[in-house]
Design an enzyme around this catalytic site. Structure first.
Site, PDB file in Angstrom:
ATOM      1  NE  ARG A 283      -3.842  -2.047  -0.140  1.00 33.80           N
ATOM      2  CZ  ARG A 283      -3.799  -2.887  -1.174  1.00 33.80           C
ATOM      3  NH1 ARG A 283      -2.877  -2.776  -2.088  1.00 33.80           N
ATOM      4  NH2 ARG A 283      -4.680  -3.847  -1.297  1.00 33.80           N
ATOM      5  CB  CYS A 284      -0.131   4.704  -0.786  1.00 36.12           C
ATOM      6  SG  CYS A 284       0.532   6.345  -1.058  1.00 36.12           S
ATOM      7  N   PRO A 285       2.907   4.343   0.741  1.00 41.39           N
ATOM      8  CG  PRO A 285       4.830   5.473   1.541  1.00 41.39           C
ATOM      9  CD  PRO A 285       3.581   4.719   1.986  1.00 41.39           C
TER      10      PRO A 285
END
Length: 79
Positions: free
Chosen positions: A16-18
């Site tokens: 997941r981000c980042p």
């Protein structure tokens, strides 16, 4: 699918981000100019983050498939 010649593939499924963009940056940094990286992702944020990364870092987003997961992005390394 596309006929673009791929030099390396980066699997960011489950991240997941980042993390997907951070790994993309790290991977593409070690590639030669003009080589193509295929990024495979399932984080919806990549639909925004990968194109923005390419524009900001002067890489070329050759193609993307974002209708269904896994998403796929073909990025040609710039200067």
């Amino acid at each position: 699918m596309t006929d673009i010649k791929i030099d390396q593939t980066l699997d960011t499924l489950g991240l997941r981000c980042p993390e997907p963009v951070m790994l993309t940056r790290k991977t593409i940094r070690n590639m030669a100019e003009g080589e193509v990286l295929l990024i495979v992702a399932d984080d919806p944020a990549t639909t925004r983050d990968i194109p923005s990364f390419c524009e900001f870092m002067d890489h070329q987003l050759l193609n993307s498939e974002t209708e269904n997961t896994p998403y796929r992005y073909w990025v040609k390394k710039g200067l």
